[in-house]
Scaffold this motif. Sequence first.
Motif, PDB file in Angstrom:
ATOM      1  N   VAL A  32       0.850  -1.186   0.000  1.00 40.37           N
ATOM      2  CA  VAL A  32       0.000   0.000   0.000  1.00 40.37           C
ATOM      3  C   VAL A  32       0.892   1.245   0.000  1.00 40.37           C
ATOM      4  O   VAL A  32       1.692   1.449   0.908  1.00 40.37           O
ATOM      5  N   LEU A  33       0.752   2.052  -1.028  1.00 46.63           N
ATOM      6  CA  LEU A  33       1.498   3.296  -1.118  1.00 46.63           C
ATOM      7  C   LEU A  33       0.843   4.336  -0.207  1.00 46.63           C
ATOM      8  O   LEU A  33      -0.335   4.225   0.128  1.00 46.63           O
ATOM      9  N   GLU A  34       1.622   5.341   0.168  1.00 46.42           N
ATOM     10  CA  GLU A  34       1.099   6.327   1.107  1.00 46.42           C
ATOM     11  C   GLU A  34       1.621   7.717   0.761  1.00 46.42           C
ATOM     12  O   GLU A  34       2.822   7.916   0.586  1.00 46.42           O
ATOM     13  N   LEU A  35       0.700   8.663   0.673  1.00 48.46           N
ATOM     14  CA  LEU A  35       1.092  10.039   0.435  1.00 48.46           C
ATOM     15  C   LEU A  35       1.594  10.673   1.733  1.00 48.46           C
ATOM     16  O   LEU A  35       1.272  10.198   2.830  1.00 48.46           O
ATOM     17  N   PRO A  36       2.370  11.741   1.640  1.00 47.25           N
ATOM     18  CA  PRO A  36       2.925  12.393   2.842  1.00 47.25           C
ATOM     19  C   PRO A  36       1.841  12.997   3.734  1.00 47.25           C
ATOM     20  O   PRO A  36       0.727  13.262   3.300  1.00 47.25           O
ATOM     21  N   GLY A  37       2.204  13.197   5.002  1.00 53.24           N
ATOM     22  CA  GLY A  37       1.339  13.910   5.928  1.00 53.24           C
ATOM     23  C   GLY A  37       0.421  13.058   6.762  1.00 53.24           C
ATOM     24  O   GLY A  37      -0.411  13.570   7.510  1.00 53.24           O
ATOM     25  N   ARG A  38       0.600  11.732   6.695  1.00 48.08           N
ATOM     26  CA  ARG A  38      -0.242  10.818   7.464  1.00 48.08           C
ATOM     27  C   ARG A  38       0.499   9.499   7.675  1.00 48.08           C
ATOM     28  O   ARG A  38       1.475   9.213   7.015  1.00 48.08           O
ATOM     29  N   ASN A  59       7.501   7.522  -7.788  1.00 42.81           N
ATOM     30  CA  ASN A  59       8.823   7.267  -7.211  1.00 42.81           C
ATOM     31  C   ASN A  59       8.784   6.124  -6.207  1.00 42.81           C
ATOM     32  O   ASN A  59       9.737   5.324  -6.121  1.00 42.81           O
ATOM     33  N   GLN A  60       7.695   6.023  -5.441  1.00 40.24           N
ATOM     34  CA  GLN A  60       7.568   4.917  -4.495  1.00 40.24           C
ATOM     35  C   GLN A  60       7.562   3.575  -5.223  1.00 40.24           C
ATOM     36  O   GLN A  60       8.186   2.602  -4.779  1.00 40.24           O
ATOM     37  N   ILE A  61       6.834   3.517  -6.342  1.00 36.99           N
ATOM     38  CA  ILE A  61       6.760   2.262  -7.101  1.00 36.99           C
ATOM     39  C   ILE A  61       8.108   1.930  -7.716  1.00 36.99           C
ATOM     40  O   ILE A  61       8.583   0.785  -7.626  1.00 36.99           O
ATOM     41  N   ILE A  62       8.739   2.900  -8.334  1.00 42.10           N
ATOM     42  CA  ILE A  62      10.045   2.676  -8.954  1.00 42.10           C
ATOM     43  C   ILE A  62      11.054   2.182  -7.926  1.00 42.10           C
ATOM     44  O   ILE A  62      11.833   1.258  -8.194  1.00 42.10           O
ATOM     45  N   ASP A  63      11.027   2.755  -6.743  1.00 46.59           N
ATOM     46  CA  ASP A  63      11.972   2.357  -5.695  1.00 46.59           C
ATOM     47  C   ASP A  63      11.676   0.972  -5.135  1.00 46.59           C
ATOM     48  O   ASP A  63      12.549   0.357  -4.511  1.00 46.59           O
ATOM     49  N   SER A  64      10.448   0.488  -5.342  1.00 42.35           N
ATOM     50  CA  SER A  64      10.037  -0.787  -4.744  1.00 42.35           C
ATOM     51  C   SER A  64       9.937  -1.935  -5.735  1.00 42.35           C
ATOM     52  O   SER A  64       9.721  -3.082  -5.328  1.00 42.35           O
TER      53      SER A  64
END
Length: 229
Positions: A32-38, A59-64
């Motif tokens: 599960v990806l997550e946006l900043p601030g939470r 970027n999260q997907i590319i890094d993972s």
Amino acid sequence: MHKTLFLIHFAGGNCFSYRFLEKHLKGLKFMVLELPGRGRRHREKLIYDFNDAAEDLYNQIIDSLDTEEFIIMGHSMGALLGLRVTAMLEHTGHKPSSLIVGGSCGPLERQTKHHLLSSKELRSYLEEMGGFSNEVLKNDDLFEYFYPILKADLCVAEVNNPRDFSSVNCAIHAIMGTDEKETLNINNWEQYTKGRFSKDLFNGGHFFIHQWPSEIARIITTIARNPKF
């Protein structure tokens, strides 16, 4: 080779938003990806811009990525972001096998301005829509904590131009609740794929996903095994 399922949360969501679904899925790497601030990223600044949110998720997907085979799924705000992120990934040679979109009929001209609502107005709207956490809605302090997060996410979801979206090559499978106001427009998604389009409707409102976890998991598993589903 295993497949990864990347999930993009709805407005006000976080990395725990799909916990109800995880136990019903076997044989897929669940992320599960997550946006900043939470959630785990609560110390980071909230994002209010659709393009910035899409870039963060990309970027999260590319890094993972540790496999060539993966699926993207998003609900509501996450569905629109999923379409943009999928296009970005395909442009750089990372093609998902499928995109699953829920609680949304895709990019359309909208007049909604829920991101401008006051705390009291937004709480009333969420209570009327149903499906949002009652624990949050009934607790003043808790709702005030989530209010800035909801405002930021609704801004991301509502302030974007349908003409800025491009079609993707992978298949799109759309799911919506029969009681959602925009359900009749679900076929709008078809114009955003050069591949196969399919759909399923479930009894319920915007957060129907919480009522049908095993059935939705079955759809995801079928698509994972056969992207042409």
